[in-house]
Write an enzyme that holds these catalytic residues in place. Structure first.
Site, mmCIF file in Angstrom:
data_model
loop_
_atom_site.group_PDB
_atom_site.id
_atom_site.type_symbol
_atom_site.label_atom_id
_atom_site.label_comp_id
_atom_site.label_asym_id
_atom_site.label_seq_id
_atom_site.Cartn_x
_atom_site.Cartn_y
_atom_site.Cartn_z
ATOM 1 N N TYR A 1 -37.450 25.995 67.503
ATOM 2 C CA TYR A 1 -36.421 26.688 68.278
ATOM 3 C C TYR A 1 -35.910 27.919 67.535
ATOM 4 C CZ TYR A 1 -32.047 27.581 70.758
ATOM 5 O OH TYR A 1 -31.030 28.179 71.453
ATOM 6 N N SER B 1 -29.964 33.458 69.805
ATOM 7 C CA SER B 1 -29.175 32.355 69.257
ATOM 8 C C SER B 1 -28.836 32.668 67.813
ATOM 9 C CB SER B 1 -29.986 31.053 69.323
ATOM 10 O OG SER B 1 -29.384 30.028 68.556
#
Length: 249
Positions: free
Chosen positions: A155, A141
């Site tokens: 995250y 990501s």
């Protein structure tokens, strides 16, 4: 080189299902796994109806069951007659501000996104080392570029670990027939991004998947996708002052 036989984890929805549709359109044989087997069966039916010349194998898999991962990979490898590419895509987007009583959400995200991704990488690399060829793809990501505050902290940290894993393997395996690609998507329209409330700079799913598949097919070592604006963000984010980063929640 055409990687004909492709395994994708987390393929029951979102980016995983999107990549499966795009690779099927290109005539590839697919091994798809995820927890929601009913979604996989429906996706297999859809893909075979649209592309009757391909093979689609499906298996239920919870990637947090680390002992099951190599067994399922081996079963899918046997059904397809080999694996040329493994895309480690399964992930979680849960999270809460650290220390606010939701350690369970943060630990679950860190476990699935890094520890379970490592388990998948171990299984894939075992196959590739045995056959002395293959392409490992890690779906990270853009959050990996810089530590993020608030509910995104765990995250971002989990994806940073995944990007570091891909970089380490790419260095180790340079010049060999085993290739490693780390894909760092920006905000792409999926159920996960919708739950996270990420609407700024949101890329439509089809455009985001097309950019991801293009990077994977080029076997780029690391790719920010779509390139605009995320390649620029990747260069700028590490330089931003912490006071500005603190506004991201």
């Amino acid at each position: 080189m055409t990687r004909q036989k492709i395994l994708i984890t987390g393929a029951s929805s979102g980016l995983g299902a999107g990549m499966a549709r795009e690779f099927a359109r290109r005539g590839r044989d697919l091994a798809l796994c995820a927890r929601r087997t009913e979604n996989l069966v429906a996706l297999r039916t859809e893909l075979l109806a649209a592309h009757p010349g391909i093979t689609v194998a499906v298996r239920g898999l919870d990637v947090d069951d680390h002992a099951a991962v190599p067994k399922v990979f081996d079963e899918l490898r046997a059904e397809l007659g080999g694996l040329d590419r493994v895309i480690v895509n399964a992930g979680l987007g849960k999270g809460a501000r650290i220390g606010t009583g939701r350690a369970d959400a943060n630990i679950a995200t860190a476990t699935t996104n890094f520890v379970s991704a490592l388990a998948q990488t171990e299984a894939a690399m075992s196959i590739f080392r045995e056959q002395k060829a293959g392409h490992l793809v890690l779906i990270s990501s853009m959050s990996a570029v810089r530590g993020l505050p608030g509910k995104k902290a765990a995250y971002a940290a989990s994806k940073a670990g995944l990007t570091a894993l891909g970089e380490g393997l790419a260095i180790e395996l340079r010049g060999t027939p085993i290739k490693v690609t780390t894909v760092q998507p920006g905000y792409i329209a999926t159920d996960m991004s919708g739950r996270a409330g990420d609407t700024t700079l949101l890329t439509p799913l089809d455009k985001g998947v097309a950019a991801m598949v293009a990077a994977i097919e080029h076997e780029t070592v690391r790719a920010s996708v779509p390139q605009w604006p995320w390649r620029v963000f990747g260069a700028v984010m590490p330089l931003l002052p912490r006071a500005l980063m603190a506004r991201i929640s």
